[in-house]
Write a protein that holds these residues in place. Structure first.
Motif, short mmCIF file in Angstrom:
data_model
loop_
_atom_site.label_atom_id
_atom_site.label_comp_id
_atom_site.label_asym_id
_atom_site.label_seq_id
_atom_site.Cartn_x
_atom_site.Cartn_y
_atom_site.Cartn_z
N MET A 1 0.83 -1.21 0.00
CA MET A 1 0.00 0.00 0.00
C MET A 1 0.86 1.26 0.00
N ILE A 2 1.97 1.22 0.76
CA ILE A 2 2.87 2.37 0.80
C ILE A 2 3.45 2.65 -0.59
N THR A 3 3.83 1.59 -1.28
CA THR A 3 4.40 1.75 -2.62
C THR A 3 3.43 2.48 -3.54
N LYS A 4 2.15 2.11 -3.47
CA LYS A 4 1.14 2.76 -4.31
C LYS A 4 0.97 4.23 -3.94
N MET A 5 0.85 4.49 -2.65
CA MET A 5 0.61 5.86 -2.21
C MET A 5 1.81 6.76 -2.42
N LYS A 6 2.99 6.21 -2.20
CA LYS A 6 4.21 6.99 -2.38
C LYS A 6 4.38 7.38 -3.85
N GLY A 7 4.08 6.44 -4.75
CA GLY A 7 4.17 6.75 -6.18
C GLY A 7 3.24 7.87 -6.57
N ILE B 1 4.62 11.25 -5.25
CA ILE B 1 5.72 11.73 -6.09
C ILE B 1 5.17 12.30 -7.39
N ARG B 2 4.14 11.66 -7.92
CA ARG B 2 3.53 12.14 -9.18
C ARG B 2 2.90 13.52 -9.00
N LEU B 3 2.57 13.88 -7.77
CA LEU B 3 2.03 15.21 -7.50
C LEU B 3 3.12 16.25 -7.25
N GLY B 4 4.38 15.81 -7.34
CA GLY B 4 5.49 16.75 -7.14
C GLY B 4 5.93 16.86 -5.69
N TYR B 5 5.42 16.00 -4.85
CA TYR B 5 5.75 16.03 -3.42
C TYR B 5 7.17 15.51 -3.23
#
Length: 803
Positions: free
Chosen positions: A123-129, A132-136
């Motif tokens: 779940m972390i892998t999905k949310m982290k990706g 990052i895609r939002l520029g965070y």
């Protein structure tokens, strides 16, 4: 010269910069919290550790945008920024996924916990990706934490030992909020009221001396647990019955009729049965009058100890008891009602009604500190200020200590043993992290009474984990030097929905452990609503994911949309607004593309030129005003003000007016105008970067590239521009004239390049100003001749030249 594409492609450019930002070189130079820079003031952000659900919803996207925007602005402002990111990994939702989706039984403890961790990491892998895609860009390298990991778990357990030493933790038997569906105790902050259909049964309780007293109850299934009948001492109907004996129908048990001021005379029949336990009122009256207790509901929500309806679920037992009361002649009437019932509402898909059971639980004593909490919270600055009211109200309303025991598996073990006399024995600090279920106690017997010790089998409430986030990131447990420079942390970011949980528990725990508040500032954002203006809900079909159209619209446009709202206000999310923001970014791209051939190889320092043209003097005044007001808005976290001012200044003044007025001078290689527009565009990029980081990095690298990132620039300096209110007022006249001519061309269906003659009617001051810049206006607006006429009301008349 590098080709500049006509259309801005967000997906391509954004993914390019996201990879660059994640590089080791950029981490070391830009995104690393630099402990060695002792002369630089630290700015530490306490970001929400989201629960690892696997889905990054629009609420996540909102605070991600806020956190990243603040961190980028403070870096440009010159702070040494620490932007961490945690993951709230443990808890019931993950257990339920593993138990029911993966079909792993809880009884196989080792495998169950292993699968919980695997699910969490997935779940972390999905949310982290998605983040990052939002520029965070937090500091993933050193300040990413997961609450199940050894280092964090050790810190959590140590905090509990410290609170125990301070006399704040104890074990005791008592009524607890219990969720039969989830089979665990809950804290007050995890429950709330939901509307449900129910009944109210009017039941006659016989009196021992003859007659009866009628009681209206929504919980007839608990009639056998009645310990007293309570009436208001001021109720004339029942004054003579106080002290007499009533007999519980069906159970033939005698109970006293007692006087209780909290009974509402006008609710129901004005007489209440005090059962153990049907609701919080029962608990209060039971404790106040020292009544006995009996438990008739088990951990799975089934009846027990009744001899009548044992084994039935509560709902089934309710119907059966009503039927029996009717058969025996005790039932007066039954009414169908809609009423509020206490349910498991926080951090769960449960939403099931809870019960009150008597359990041996671990408590942290909160009530003793209520007054101190009410005094200290005022030293934290809230944005918006009104949000402090909700924290104050929650503290004031507290009536129970914090029950931290959870009858689950996937959580931080509570590092204590206990004896039958309710003495707690803590683990040794050097043994942390520890699981008392798998480890021997530090002593053979209880050091207080000599009785046998038993491990606390429960795990801690998840808020025990996340409530040390400010202490953890500031170095309280591991790095005293960092802690001395970073605490209290600069700002806490969070939503309105977790004021009574994450905010309160962090405040309370930090105050208990350090004697200080955890943060200097608390920024509380509102909720992102569905396009229909209501709270997003899967059942309503109005949920929106930030990833739905991110490739088409771009992360920058989404961030602009989310941040274009006043902090603390709820607002609906609509893709139409994102599309409008993308159009604004395309306008910035177009303007930069236009200036690219002039600025790439021909940069001029504004300090080396002296503007004499009125139009240049005006634009510098507008620029100074924009820069100063934008920086002030960032400092107030009024991102929507920055966005609005950027639109007003860049689109309506720079793009629509000034660029048009200076085009001919650009081709003439006018050094003054090159210096001015170079300064303006660079400052625009720096100001917009925290909100729209991708496009600004791309334009900066193409046009300037002095440094590896916009983040290595400083805030724009406009102190060298002298105040000139006269130029500002004259500029407004020029802008009005330009707008009137363009509007007239449109009204007359003329193309903008069409040569025209203009008659201007206005006062002497306006005429004087326009004469001063007449040649620029002619070239800009394709005017062959301007005639001036004195008139109180400004207007223009145009005609095609030569007609």
């Amino acid at each position: 010269m590098e080709e500049w594409p006509k259309h801005y492609s967000p997906k391509e450019i954004e993914e390019k910069w996201q990879k660059i930002w994640l590089s080791e070189e950029m981490w070391k130079e830009v995104f690393r919290f630099k402990e060695e820079e002792k002369g630089k003031e630290s700015f530490v952000i306490d970001t929400p550790p989201p629960f690892t659900s696997g889905e990054l919803h629009m609420g996540h996207a909102y605070w991600v945008s806020i956190a990243d925007c603040i961190a980028r602005f403070r870096r440009i402002q010159g702070y040494n920024v620490l932007l961490p990111q945690g993951w709230d990994t443990q808890g019931l939702p993950t257990e339920l996924k593993v138990q029911y989706k993966l079909r792993i039984p809880k009884e196989n403890r080792e495998l169950f916990l292993k699968k919980c961790v695997e699910w969490t990491e997935e779940m972390i892998t999905k949310m982290k990706g998605a983040m990052i895609r939002l520029g965070y860009r937090p500091e993933w390298e050193r300040f990413e934490y997961k609450t199940y990991e050894t280092t964090y778990r050790k810190a959590v357990q140590r905090s509990l030992l410290d609170m125990f030493k301070a006399g704040k933790i104890e074990v005791r038997d008592g009524p607890v909020y219990w969720c039969p569906k989830c089979e665990t105790a809950l804290a007050l902050s995890e429950v709330g009221y939901i509307e449900r259909e129910g009944i109210i049964a009017h039941v006659n309780f016989p009196l021992k001396d003859g007659g009866y007293i009628t009681i209206a109850t929504t919980r007839p299934e608990l009639i056998g647990a009645t310990q007293a009948v309570a009436v208001n001492p001021e109720d004339e109907r029942y004054k003579t019955l106080i002290g007499k004996t009533a007999i519980i129908p069906l159970f033939n048990k005698e109970v006293k009729i007692i006087a209780e001021e909290s009974v509402e005379k006008d609710f129901g029949t004005g007489a209440e049965m005090i059962s153990t336990y049907g609701d919080p009122q029962d608990i209060k009256v039971k404790l106040k009058h020292n009544l006995p207790s009996v438990e008739m509901i088990d951990e799975r929500g089934r009846m027990k100890g009744t001899g009548i309806v044992d084994g039935l679920k509560v709902e089934e037992a309710r119907k059966k008891i009503v039927q029996l009361l009717k058969e025996k002649g005790f039932l007066v009437k039954v009414e169908n009602i809609k009423h509020n019932v206490i349910a498991h509402t926080e951090r769960s898909d449960c939403m099931s009604p809870i019960e009150f059971l008597t359990k041996k639980q671990i408590y942290i004593k909160v009530l003793d500190d209520k007054q101190k909490l009410l005094e200290k919270y005022r030293s934290m600055k809230f944005m918006p200020q009104r949000m402090s009211y909700y924290l104050e109200t929650w503290i004031t309303s507290l009536e129970w200590d914090w029950d931290i025991s959870r009858q689950r598996l996937y959580g931080t073990p509570i590092p204590f043993w206990y004896c039958k006399n309710n003495h707690l024995v803590p683990a040794k600090e050097e043994d942390l992290p520890i699981d008392p279920n798998n480890s021997p106690p530090p002593t053979d017997r209880c050091p207080i009474c000599g009785e046998q010790l038993y491990p606390v089998k429960d795990v801690a409430d998840v808020w025990i984990d996340s409530s040390i986030s400010a202490l953890y990131v500031s170095g309280y447990f591991t790095d005293k030097e960092r802690f001395s420079r970073s605490f209290p942390v600069s700002i806490r970011l969070q939503g309105t929905d977790i004021i009574r949980t994450w905010l309160f528990y962090t405040f309370f725990r930090t105050l208990s452990l350090t004697g200080n508040v955890p943060f200097r500032e608390v920024l509380v954002n509102g909720q992102v609503l569905g396009p229909d203006g209501t709270r997003m809900s899967k059942s309503k079909g109005n949920t929106v994911s930030p990833l739905d159209k991110i490739d088409e619209m771009g992360a920058d446009a989404i961030r602009l949309t989310l941040l274009d709202a006043s902090i603390g206000d709820d607002f609906p999310f609509k893709w139409e607004k994102v599309k409008a923001k993308k159009t604004m970014l395309q306008k910035l791209w177009n303007a930069s593309r236009l200036l690219y051939p002039f600025l790439k190889e021909n940069k001029v320092d504004l300090d080396k030129v002296r503007p004499e043209n009125l139009i240049d003097k005006w634009i510098l005044q507008e620029h100074k005003k924009f820069v100063l007001s934008s920086i002030a808005a960032y400092d107030r976290y009024d991102f929507y003000v920055v966005i609005q001012q950027f639109y007003d200044y860049f689109w309506e003044i720079i793009a629509d007016e000034y660029l048009e007025m200076i085009k001919h001078r650009l081709f003439e290689n006018d050094q003054v105008v090159l210096a001015i527009i170079s300064k303006i565009l660079k400052d625009l990029i720096v100001i917009l970067h925290p909100i729209a980081p991708h496009i600004t990095e791309e334009i900066y690298s193409r046009l300037y590239g002095d440094k590896k990132s916009v983040l290595l620039e400083s805030l724009p300096d406009v102190s060298f521009i002298p105040d000139d209110n006269e130029a500002l007022e004259k500029g407004k006249i020029i802008k009005r004239f330009s707008s009137m001519v363009r509007t007239s061309k449109v009204a007359n269906k003329l193309a903008m390049p069409t040569p025209v003659d203009v008659k201007f009617y206005g006062d002497e001051k306006s005429v004087s100003v326009l004469r001063e810049v007449e040649e620029d206006l002619k070239k800009t607006l394709k005017i062959e001749k301007i005639e001036y006429f004195n008139n109180n009301e400004e207007k223009v008349e145009i005609s095609v030249h030569g007609s």
